[in-house]
Scaffold this motif. Structure first.
Motif: not given
Ligand code: HEM
Ligand SMILES: [Cu+2]
Length: 644
Positions: A128, A132, A169
């Motif tokens: 994640s 991002i 995200g």
């Protein structure tokens, strides 16, 4: 230590059973809590450095008036990514790193309760974070501030995918944090060494337990806010759109119902580390242990009643204003209790001022100032003045950096010998501390004054001649000094990982069980499962504070990871648990989720479904039953032998 050594043949078997396969295969399949913990630490520190670079770019821009080094757009992006990175990708996950490595060791077991879930938490965290940050490659970097208030972040005012990277995200990352919290709780409740009754749980473990409870109750709120924002944006819903009957203030409430407890989520384990470091390095039992534990639990509860102090200026009613102001004053009491416990312990003990102790003392000084300005902004009339000014920026850096980042360095220095087998370079550790301490105060103290003089937060530049020039320059110089301190700490820690003096099992004379293992800790953690009879097992070893229990090996010819499960407040042994074996499944589940996240980002249902398919397949292999893996109930005689 009074643990009697088991037969060399048994140790050999332990080693074979608990080692990962060599090379990349073992790397990707591992479920070892120590490897996962080290990974968490390393990844979080990388994010700290990224967030630090962003901070330095902002401070360089603000060093002089009318500067045009950064465009306003880029400033907003860096500011948003700095806040988001520091909170979500550095400060929260790094506690999962320490918890992973040290919680099982401190409670005297061989793994986390759900090793595969643990691997999953890490992979989700990593992926994640990459998701991002991939916003940088497409140039659509989130720019709505770290709390992404609507309507600014709705699709009307932020039509590009930038905010989707943030909302999707972070919702994705939330799975990791939640799963990790459950894992810590079950591990602590079900796997403590026999005899480690509730009153003998080490303070750091309490910190992680309270943190985990807080995560479980707070995180769903922000995940909901993020998902609702994503739904508004992707499916053109109107949850937050007032013209269609939606409510933008709802976003703020949902965000801060998590957001304030979050401050304590990163603070509670940090104070527990300070208690631990002061205990070991002052060589004295923690004064008021029970009160300190009570304080941690109290913070956990009270912090859920203060969120609206972030919204004093949104037009709340008088009753609400008074309630949230009062609760905000009250939450400072348990922190005060801890301060007095630390001062008492230092007073009673014979303190040794090595690097870990310095970082802990630095925390006390900086956090004290952050606490005082916290009480100031909890006063509604004062907050109306300071709202959205640099006073707030100064306040929250004092609490976050003082309350959590300095303790993180204390923990790194304290546990570095255990993590690497080597002592941190002593002189460099102290220099790094002083640079960071002086640099920090140079950077952020002047910002209080700037704030009171009216400088608003989140501005990319300011005019000359309003009296802000000098202090801004000072603040920027301080930022470079501070960054040098952090960097020196990280670089010399890494250096001593290879070149430091060998540490031996217990260089500081520690009290808790991790110091009973060799450094670095072997794959199987303990040769014999420890049996505990004291809150300070190693300090009371001569009086039976700890002794060696069973080696706990599977029957000849089998390869399962065996650990002990215990129950109740007294940690009575209940069963021998075969633990799940290493596997690729957690990694594949996380990759499936990443694919799904990109599916949502590019609005492709097919990509989303493909991600779901990958997850389903990986879960099927994950849970494919292995019929041998039933827990082995301990017969009464065995239980006696394991002892209490
Ligand atoms: C290395 C030292 C640091 C420096 C020099 C620094 C500097 C800054 C600057 C210049 C801003 C933007 C202020 C504004 O324009 O309003 C900012 C915002 C922020 N910082 Fe830091 N910071 C540092 C460390 C940290 C750490 C360790 C954390 C958290 C653990 C943190 C959390 C935040 C947050 C949450 C914001 C708010 C972002 C927003 O307004 O959306 N910072 N910082
Ligand atoms: Cu708050």
């Amino acid at each position: 230590m009074t643990l009697t050594a088991p037969a060399p043949r048994d140790v050999e078997r332990l080693e074979r059973i608990w080692s990962d396969e060599p090379g990349i295969v073992g790397f990707l399949k591992t479920v070892d809590h120590k490897r996962i913990g080290r990974r968490y630490l390393a990844t979080s520190v990388v994010f700290l450095l990224l967030g630090g670079v962003q901070a330095l770019m902002m401070r360089t821009q603000l060093a002089s008036p009318d500067n045009d080094l950064l465009s306003p757009e880029l400033y907003n992006q860096l500011m948003t990514m700095h806040g988001t990175t520091m909170i979500f990708l550095f400060n929260t996950p790094i506690w999962a790193g320490f918890g992973n490595y040290f919680l099982p060791l401190q409670i005297g077991t061989r793994d986390m309760a759900f090793p595969r879930l643990n691997a999953l938490s890490y992979w989700i965290f990593l992926l994640s974070g990459i998701f991002i940050y991939s916003s940088f490659f497409v140039g659509e970097i989130p720019d709505g501030g770290w709390f992404a208030y609507v309507p600014l972040t709705g699709d009307e005012f932020s039509p590009s995918v930038a905010i989707d990277f943030w909302a999707i995200g972070l919702a994705f990352l939330g799975v990791s944090t939640t799963v990790g919290a459950i894992n810590f709780l079950v591990t602590t409740f079900k796997m403590r060494a026999p005899g480690m009754s509730v009153s003998r749980i080490p303070i750091f473990v309490w910190g992680i337990v309270v943190m985990s409870f807080m995560i479980l109750f707070a995180l769903p709120s922000v995940t909901l806010a993020q998902l609702m924002l994503a739904i508004d944006r992707i499916f053109e819903f109107t949850i937050f759109v007032p013209a269609a009957g939606g409510d933008p203030l709802l976003f703020q409430h949902l965000f801060w119902i998590w957001g304030h407890p979050e401050v304590y989520i990163v603070f509670v384990p940090a104070t527990a580390v300070v208690s631990m470091v002061i205990t070991v390095h002052a060589r004295a039992r923690l004064v008021g242990h029970l009160l300190v534990v009570t304080a941690l639990v109290a913070i956990g509860f009270i912090s859920f009643g203060v969120w609206a102090h972030h919204m004093f200026a949104t037009g709340l009613g008088y009753l609400a204003l008074s309630f949230f102001a009062a609760a905000s004053f009250i939450v400072s009491i348990p922190s005060g209790v801890q301060f007095f416990a630390w001062i008492g312990t230092l007073w009673e003990g014979r303190p040794r001022f090595e690097a870990p102790m310095l970082w802990a003392l630095g925390m006390m000084f900086i956090f004290l100032l952050g606490g005082i300005t916290g009480v100031m902004v909890a006063m509604v009339p004062f907050d109306f003045q300071a709202q959205d000014s640099y006073f707030v920026v100064a306040h929250f850096h004092y609490t976050l950096v003082g309350g959590s980042v300095f303790p993180i360095f204390a923990a790194l220095y304290h546990w570095w010998p255990k993590l690497t087998g080597r002592l941190p370079a002593p002189r460099a550790g102290k220099t790094a501390f002083w640079l960071a301490f002086i640099g920090f105060n140079l950077t952020f103290f002047p910002q209080h004054i700037l704030g009171l003089w009216g400088m608003p937060r989140r501005i990319y530049t300011y005019e000359s001649g309003v009296g802000w020039d000098g202090l801004n320059l000072l603040s920027s110089i301080g930022a470079y000094v501070l960054a040098t301190g952090f960097l020196l700490a990280v670089v010399t820690l890494v250096w001593s990982r290879y070149r430091g003096r060998p540490a031996g099992p217990d260089p500081w004379g520690g009290d808790s069980l991790e110091w009973a293992t060799p450094s670095p800790t072997p794959e199987y953690d303990f040769e014999q499962m420890p049996v505990v009879d004291s809150l300070y097992p190693l300090w009371d070893a001569a009086e039976g504070g700890v002794r060696g229990g069973p080696v706990l090996l599977p029957p000849e010819g089998e390869e399962e990871h065996y650990t002990l499960s215990t129950g109740g407040v007294d940690a009575v042994d209940e069963a021998v648990m075969p633990m799940p074996s290493p596997t690729y499944s957690p990694l594949v589940v996380a990759v499936g989720m990443l694919i799904g996240a990109y599916g949502a980002l590019v609005r492709s249902p097919w990509l989303g479904l493909f991600g779901v398919g990958v997850i389903a397949l990986a879960l099927a292999t994950w849970f494919w039953p292995d019929w041998d893996d039933e827990p082995v109930e301990l017969a009464h005689a065995d239980a006696q032998e394991v002892g209490r």
